[in-house]
Motif scaffolding. Structure first.
Motif, PDB file in Angstrom:
ATOM      1  N   ILE A  11      61.704  29.118 -57.591  1.00  0.00           N
ATOM      2  CA  ILE A  11      60.798  28.187 -58.129  1.00  0.00           C
ATOM      3  C   ILE A  11      59.413  28.815 -57.370  1.00  0.00           C
ATOM      4  CG2 ILE A  11      60.127  25.738 -57.602  1.00  0.00           C
ATOM      5  CD1 ILE A  11      62.622  24.951 -57.400  1.00  0.00           C
ATOM      6  N   TYR A  12      59.336  29.346 -56.684  1.00  0.00           N
ATOM      7  CA  TYR A  12      57.938  29.793 -56.107  1.00  0.00           C
ATOM      8  C   TYR A  12      57.275  30.820 -56.900  1.00  0.00           C
ATOM      9  CZ  TYR A  12      59.757  34.389 -54.007  1.00  0.00           C
ATOM     10  OH  TYR A  12      60.147  35.619 -53.779  1.00  0.00           O
ATOM     11  N   THR A  13      58.260  31.615 -57.520  1.00  0.00           N
ATOM     12  CA  THR A  13      57.738  32.491 -58.558  1.00  0.00           C
ATOM     13  C   THR A  13      57.274  31.956 -59.556  1.00  0.00           C
ATOM     14  OG1 THR A  13      59.984  33.044 -59.143  1.00  0.00           O
ATOM     15  CG2 THR A  13      59.099  34.455 -57.578  1.00  0.00           C
ATOM     16  N   GLN A  14      57.852  30.955 -60.168  1.00  0.00           N
ATOM     17  CA  GLN A  14      57.255  30.012 -61.213  1.00  0.00           C
ATOM     18  C   GLN A  14      56.101  29.378 -60.799  1.00  0.00           C
ATOM     19  OE1 GLN A  14      60.584  27.915 -63.566  1.00  0.00           O
ATOM     20  NE2 GLN A  14      61.865  28.711 -61.861  1.00  0.00           N
ATOM     21  N   LEU A  15      56.042  29.049 -59.544  1.00  0.00           N
ATOM     22  CA  LEU A  15      54.808  28.307 -59.228  1.00  0.00           C
ATOM     23  C   LEU A  15      53.591  29.398 -59.295  1.00  0.00           C
ATOM     24  CD1 LEU A  15      55.969  26.162 -56.374  1.00  0.00           C
ATOM     25  CD2 LEU A  15      55.479  25.121 -58.618  1.00  0.00           C
ATOM     26  N   VAL A  37      47.967  21.441 -50.303  1.00  0.00           N
ATOM     27  CA  VAL A  37      49.374  21.977 -50.276  1.00  0.00           C
ATOM     28  C   VAL A  37      50.311  20.826 -50.536  1.00  0.00           C
ATOM     29  CG1 VAL A  37      51.029  23.308 -49.175  1.00  0.00           C
ATOM     30  CG2 VAL A  37      48.772  23.782 -48.799  1.00  0.00           C
ATOM     31  N   ARG A  38      50.145  19.685 -49.617  1.00  0.00           N
ATOM     32  CA  ARG A  38      50.776  18.584 -49.795  1.00  0.00           C
ATOM     33  C   ARG A  38      50.741  17.834 -51.448  1.00  0.00           C
ATOM     34  NH1 ARG A  38      49.240  19.094 -44.898  1.00  0.00           N
ATOM     35  NH2 ARG A  38      50.286  18.587 -42.957  1.00  0.00           N
ATOM     36  N   ASP A  39      49.512  17.707 -51.666  1.00  0.00           N
ATOM     37  CA  ASP A  39      49.280  16.887 -53.000  1.00  0.00           C
ATOM     38  C   ASP A  39      49.867  18.085 -54.162  1.00  0.00           C
ATOM     39  OD1 ASP A  39      48.175  14.912 -51.726  1.00  0.00           O
ATOM     40  OD2 ASP A  39      46.101  15.516 -52.182  1.00  0.00           O
ATOM     41  N   MET A  40      49.771  19.100 -54.211  1.00  0.00           N
ATOM     42  CA  MET A  40      50.306  19.918 -55.021  1.00  0.00           C
ATOM     43  C   MET A  40      51.862  20.066 -55.162  1.00  0.00           C
ATOM     44  SD  MET A  40      47.534  23.159 -55.354  1.00  0.00           S
ATOM     45  CE  MET A  40      48.266  23.768 -56.812  1.00  0.00           C
ATOM     46  N   ALA A  41      52.364  20.248 -53.962  1.00  0.00           N
ATOM     47  CA  ALA A  41      53.645  19.920 -53.944  1.00  0.00           C
ATOM     48  C   ALA A  41      54.334  18.858 -54.359  1.00  0.00           C
ATOM     49  CB  ALA A  41      54.206  20.222 -52.211  1.00  0.00           C
ATOM     50  N   GLN A  42      53.573  17.686 -54.224  1.00  0.00           N
ATOM     51  CA  GLN A  42      54.019  16.341 -54.772  1.00  0.00           C
ATOM     52  C   GLN A  42      54.084  16.236 -56.157  1.00  0.00           C
ATOM     53  OE1 GLN A  42      52.187  12.996 -53.354  1.00  0.00           O
ATOM     54  NE2 GLN A  42      53.916  11.612 -53.652  1.00  0.00           N
ATOM     55  N   GLU A  43      52.997  16.848 -56.757  1.00  0.00           N
ATOM     56  CA  GLU A  43      52.751  16.984 -58.183  1.00  0.00           C
ATOM     57  C   GLU A  43      53.617  17.819 -58.734  1.00  0.00           C
ATOM     58  OE1 GLU A  43      48.715  17.788 -59.163  1.00  0.00           O
ATOM     59  OE2 GLU A  43      49.397  18.429 -61.225  1.00  0.00           O
ATOM     60  N   ALA A  45      56.574  18.476 -57.788  1.00  0.00           N
ATOM     61  CA  ALA A  45      57.909  17.892 -57.144  1.00  0.00           C
ATOM     62  C   ALA A  45      58.694  18.813 -56.431  1.00  0.00           C
ATOM     63  CB  ALA A  45      58.819  17.151 -58.369  1.00  0.00           C
ATOM     64  N   VAL A  46      58.195  19.658 -55.747  1.00  0.00           N
ATOM     65  CA  VAL A  46      58.773  20.679 -54.871  1.00  0.00           C
ATOM     66  C   VAL A  46      58.400  20.366 -53.559  1.00  0.00           C
ATOM     67  CG1 VAL A  46      58.653  22.438 -56.399  1.00  0.00           C
ATOM     68  CG2 VAL A  46      57.030  22.474 -54.727  1.00  0.00           C
ATOM     69  N   ASN A  47      59.081  21.059 -52.389  1.00  0.00           N
ATOM     70  CA  ASN A  47      58.782  21.051 -51.174  1.00  0.00           C
ATOM     71  C   ASN A  47      57.289  21.800 -50.621  1.00  0.00           C
ATOM     72  OD1 ASN A  47      59.242  22.119 -48.121  1.00  0.00           O
ATOM     73  ND2 ASN A  47      60.501  20.316 -48.288  1.00  0.00           N
ATOM     74  N   PRO A  48      56.907  21.123 -49.796  1.00  0.00           N
ATOM     75  CA  PRO A  48      55.460  21.641 -49.420  1.00  0.00           C
ATOM     76  C   PRO A  48      55.695  23.286 -48.870  1.00  0.00           C
ATOM     77  CG  PRO A  48      55.545  19.493 -48.448  1.00  0.00           C
ATOM     78  CD  PRO A  48      56.865  19.808 -49.234  1.00  0.00           C
ATOM     79  N   ASN A  49      56.701  23.450 -48.391  1.00  0.00           N
ATOM     80  CA  ASN A  49      57.053  25.006 -47.967  1.00  0.00           C
ATOM     81  C   ASN A  49      57.049  26.086 -49.035  1.00  0.00           C
ATOM     82  OD1 ASN A  49      57.254  24.138 -45.191  1.00  0.00           O
ATOM     83  ND2 ASN A  49      59.257  23.838 -45.296  1.00  0.00           N
ATOM     84  N   THR A  50      57.550  25.399 -50.163  1.00  0.00           N
ATOM     85  CA  THR A  50      57.779  26.258 -51.376  1.00  0.00           C
ATOM     86  C   THR A  50      56.268  26.445 -52.021  1.00  0.00           C
ATOM     87  OG1 THR A  50      59.793  25.388 -51.747  1.00  0.00           O
ATOM     88  CG2 THR A  50      59.285  26.754 -53.508  1.00  0.00           C
ATOM     89  N   MET A  51      55.702  25.201 -52.103  1.00  0.00           N
ATOM     90  CA  MET A  51      54.156  25.299 -52.704  1.00  0.00           C
ATOM     91  C   MET A  51      53.468  26.356 -51.754  1.00  0.00           C
ATOM     92  SD  MET A  51      52.257  24.853 -55.177  1.00  0.00           S
ATOM     93  CE  MET A  51      52.816  23.590 -56.076  1.00  0.00           C
TER      94      MET A  51
END
Lengths: 123, 123
Positions: A11-15, A37-43, A45-51
């Motif tokens: 997922i992180y590569t796709q992000l 980071v938290r907002d983008m992660a929520q938008e 739909a991934v974990n904040p760590n991944t974003m």
DNA sequence: ATTACTGTATTAACCACTTAATACAATAAT
DNA sequence: ATTATTGTATTAAGTGGTTAATACAGTAAT
């Protein structure tokens, strides 16, 4: 913007690819502020760590500037973005042409196919 | 043939794509016999289980026929291969055009870029 | 000063992919 | 008949990506 994430690649590569696309296309303008980071992660739909991981890579590439406590923003260096765009485009094109040739299409065929596809697209 | 396997995607999916390419391009002709799972695994420098997984998927797609004890062969159904080739090509083209448009290139730009790239290729 | 928000780090758990080492059944080759 | 080769299955171990739940330090906003 749907954040279409598939499960066939990390997922992180796709992000990374998606955000980079938004930058080079100007959807995220030069110098503009990014959501947290938290907002983008929520938008997405991934974990904040991944974003976080994706954004860290984009910063490493110089496309994003991190302000330790006030968030992130797109670089103001226009040449940085332009260079990224050129690199992305050439990469796309060469990969595409290579695969089409491996499939057995010759140069003329590729041209006519593309021509027809483009004409068939809604502008 | 180098079997260029990268680590950014599952190996078995890359094997599937590579072998499929060899089939639609005719490098593996209709009805021809394939090497054994073990041999192909060794040639690609992967574990036999991984190669087995890729071949099983190709069989599921109808491109490969398995003869329980005498090995595998490419299907003799020409339309099967032709269909796979068309599907692959259209997929490549649409993904390519979509990304180029997302990057901000318009139709005319894409055409001229491709035209120049193709002309720049040694045949 | 207090509160809220920022990026960042840590730990544990889960899951898919990959490898390795076998083993088995069926058949082709001898 | 025996041997070798085929596809297939199983088990265990290691690795990396992802999520979850926190926690901390710095700073903007109030």
């Amino acid at each position: 913007m749907p954040w279409e994430l598939k499960s066939d690649r990390p997922i992180y590569t796709q992000l990374i690819e998606y955000i980079e696309l938004m930058i080079v296309s100007g959807v995220y303008p030069l110098g503009s502020k990014l959501p947290s980071v938290r907002d983008m992660a929520q938008e997405a739909a991934v974990n904040p760590n991944t974003m976080q991981r994706a954004l860290a890579k984009l910063e490493e590439d110089g496309l994003i500037i991190t302000h330790r406590t006030s968030g992130r923003s797109i670089t103001e260096d226009e040449s940085m973005v332009a260079k990224a765009k050129t690199k992305l485009a050439q990469q796309q094109i060469s990969e595409f042409l290579e695969k089409m040739q491996l499939m057995g299409f010759d140069q003329q065929e590729i041209l006519t196919i593309i021509d027809n596809m483009v004409k068939g697209m809604k502008k």
